[in-house]
Write an enzyme that holds these catalytic residues in place. Sequence first.
Site, short mmCIF file in Angstrom:
data_model
loop_
_atom_site.label_atom_id
_atom_site.label_comp_id
_atom_site.label_asym_id
_atom_site.label_seq_id
_atom_site.Cartn_x
_atom_site.Cartn_y
_atom_site.Cartn_z
N GLY A 105 2.70 4.32 3.95
CA GLY A 105 2.23 3.27 4.80
C GLY A 105 1.82 1.78 3.84
O GLY A 105 1.60 2.15 2.69
N PRO A 107 -0.40 -1.30 2.01
CA PRO A 107 -1.53 -0.84 1.32
C PRO A 107 -2.80 -1.11 1.89
O PRO A 107 -2.98 -1.91 3.16
CB PRO A 107 -1.31 -2.28 0.05
CG PRO A 107 -0.02 -2.92 0.67
CD PRO A 107 0.39 -2.27 1.83
N THR A 112 -5.65 6.61 -0.60
CA THR A 112 -6.26 7.00 -1.64
C THR A 112 -7.65 7.67 -1.25
O THR A 112 -7.88 8.66 -1.60
CB THR A 112 -6.81 5.71 -2.56
OG1 THR A 112 -5.82 4.82 -2.94
CG2 THR A 112 -7.58 6.25 -3.81
N GLU A 332 -4.73 -29.56 15.96
CA GLU A 332 -5.09 -28.20 16.21
C GLU A 332 -5.67 -28.21 17.81
O GLU A 332 -5.66 -27.19 18.50
CB GLU A 332 -6.41 -27.87 15.62
CG GLU A 332 -6.13 -27.76 13.92
CD GLU A 332 -4.91 -26.74 13.63
OE1 GLU A 332 -4.54 -25.89 14.47
OE2 GLU A 332 -4.35 -26.71 12.54
P1 ADP Z 1 -4.50 2.54 -0.06
O1 ADP Z 1 -4.77 3.55 -0.97
O2 ADP Z 1 -4.02 2.80 1.39
O3 ADP Z 1 -3.95 1.23 -0.52
P2 ADP Z 1 -7.51 2.57 -0.11
O4 ADP Z 1 -7.66 4.12 0.12
O5 ADP Z 1 -7.42 2.44 -1.33
O6 ADP Z 1 -6.17 2.14 0.40
O7 ADP Z 1 -8.40 1.78 0.54
C1 ADP Z 1 -9.18 0.80 -0.20
C2 ADP Z 1 -10.48 0.44 0.42
O8 ADP Z 1 -10.41 0.12 1.92
C3 ADP Z 1 -11.34 1.96 0.60
O9 ADP Z 1 -12.04 2.13 -0.33
C4 ADP Z 1 -12.32 1.59 1.69
O10 ADP Z 1 -13.58 0.85 1.50
C5 ADP Z 1 -11.37 0.71 2.62
N1 ADP Z 1 -10.66 1.53 3.85
C6 ADP Z 1 -9.13 1.36 3.89
N2 ADP Z 1 -8.74 2.20 4.82
C7 ADP Z 1 -9.94 2.64 5.39
C8 ADP Z 1 -10.21 3.35 6.52
N3 ADP Z 1 -9.06 3.90 7.18
N4 ADP Z 1 -11.55 3.88 6.87
C9 ADP Z 1 -12.41 3.22 6.21
N5 ADP Z 1 -12.34 2.38 5.05
C10 ADP Z 1 -11.21 2.27 4.61
ZN ZN Z 2 -0.01 -26.17 14.02
MG MG Z 3 -5.07 2.91 -3.07
#
Ligand code: ADP
Ligand code: ZN
Ligand code: MG
Length: 503
Positions: A105, A107, A112, A332
């Site tokens: 999915g 970023p 994580t 705008e």
């Molecule tokens: P990815 O690994 O998919 O790039 P992360 O898990 O590293 O995303 O997300 C980065 C930060 O964004 C997390 O630490 C959190 O604060 C916020 N975040 C991302 N997705 C969510 C979610 N589904 N619910 C709550 N917080 C989220």
């Molecule tokens: Zn415009």
């Molecule tokens: Mg990540």
Amino acid sequence: MTMREWLIGTGIAVVAFLGMLHVIQIIPVLFLAGLGAMLWVVLDRRNAQSPAGRDVAVRPNVSFDEIGGQESAKRELMEALDFLRYRDRIAQLGIRPIKGILLTGPPGTGKTLMAKAAATYTDSVFLSASGSEFVEMYVGVGASRVRDLFRRARALAKRENKDSAIIFLDEIDVVGGRRGQHSHQEYDQTLNQLLTEMDGMNTSQHPFVLVMAATNRPDMLDPALLRPGRFDRQIRVDLPDKEGRLHILRIQTKNKPLAPDVDLEHIARETFGFSGAQLEAVVNEAAIMALRKGESVIRQEMFRDAVDKVLMGEKTGRRPTDEELERVAVHEIGHAIVTELLRPGAVSHITIAPRGRALGFVRQIPEDDQYLYTKDQLEQQIDIALAGCLAEELQYGNRSTGAQNDFQQASQLARTMVRCGLSRLGIVDEEHLPERLLEREVRFILAERERATRDLLRPYQGEIARLAKQVVREESVDGAEFRQWLNGLAPAELTSAMTTASE
Ligand code: ADP
Ligand code: ZN
Ligand code: MG
């Protein structure tokens, strides 16, 4: 004093003593000693960089409750993880254990977080590494780091008295790309090592290691990775829908003081396409704004600014000339009038504070998350995109370069109409549609929309300049205020224009 230091000290003393006695030639000895020291430092540095250098028992302490808007992904993942929680029964039934789970999915959607929550859920130790950490100039280093990682995972689990370990490999596409594609073999060796490690794992092993990996390009992965017994579970972690965004906003604001006027549902509606990480940034930015203003609670208006900031970037320092600002305001307002005529209530606000690359913008309240569009809706969006430059034209008799993006957007939309069989050409086969024919049809659609949009705007020609001055003065005009203005000038001719428009 450590043994090492003691040895070095004694060595130096002995060499100096012998040198003084002229038993040995001192210069070459000093040279060799210098070389040795340099080598020592270099090796030490490389050791420190390798993941093995900094091993800590990470207790992620993230639970699935803290992940918003990923209900189906969470459910799938928990189901997959149950095999770890009920290992005895799985073994008894002879079920092949899951060794790898791939999270795919965009970023910032929480991949994580999911991996960490998985470790909490299964009471496993958690180790993580990113694909780019395995990429080294030296052949074999990546492979040995993979081997190391698995060894460390087992050692750590044993030390912590846990039955299992979860290894999280972020950006797995960096090492897991199709083999034979890279110019040198380092990547291939690293990937081979990973496959070997995963193949070597079995249920009877104690502690058990589960590999979770994340990528936003699953199509790039070597098919060998996706074979049964490797990453045979794939879980999609998508951008959240409106409910999901609301859930994430609730989670992210839980420990923050909100003013009574804060409407999270409204913010969720306005943040179509935002990832969890972007929503987290919105909440954080809003809190920073409250701090800067010396207030103890976060108000709705701060959230609004924070959304703009995350969407468009920081306000830029450059200040356009007054004429430019007025032109931007006119432009705008053109977008805003047509937006409001076609979708009453849809203007969130008009701003001319330059942010990122845009000089100004109108934010629309999206209706609801939408995945299908009708022909009318596409035409309306084209009208809204064209309205900026047409307002400039009505006001000044000429256009400017400020509409480049708008035109790009409008022609994209027109192209979509043709491809989806919503144009005069009827149903078309995209592959066999001659480029020239497509271009001609796109141009026809745009010309037609241009005419219709100009007709929509013309009744307001005399009034735009007045509002533009106000927008320049205040930098930002709220949707409600704008609607009041629009309704305020509703002489007979305007009313009729509006009713025909909304039909
Ligand atoms: P990815 O690994 O998919 O790039 P992360 O898990 O590293 O995303 O997300 C980065 C930060 O964004 C997390 O630490 C959190 O604060 C916020 N975040 C991302 N997705 C969510 C979610 N589904 N619910 C709550 N917080 C989220
Ligand atoms: Zn415009
Ligand atoms: Mg990540």
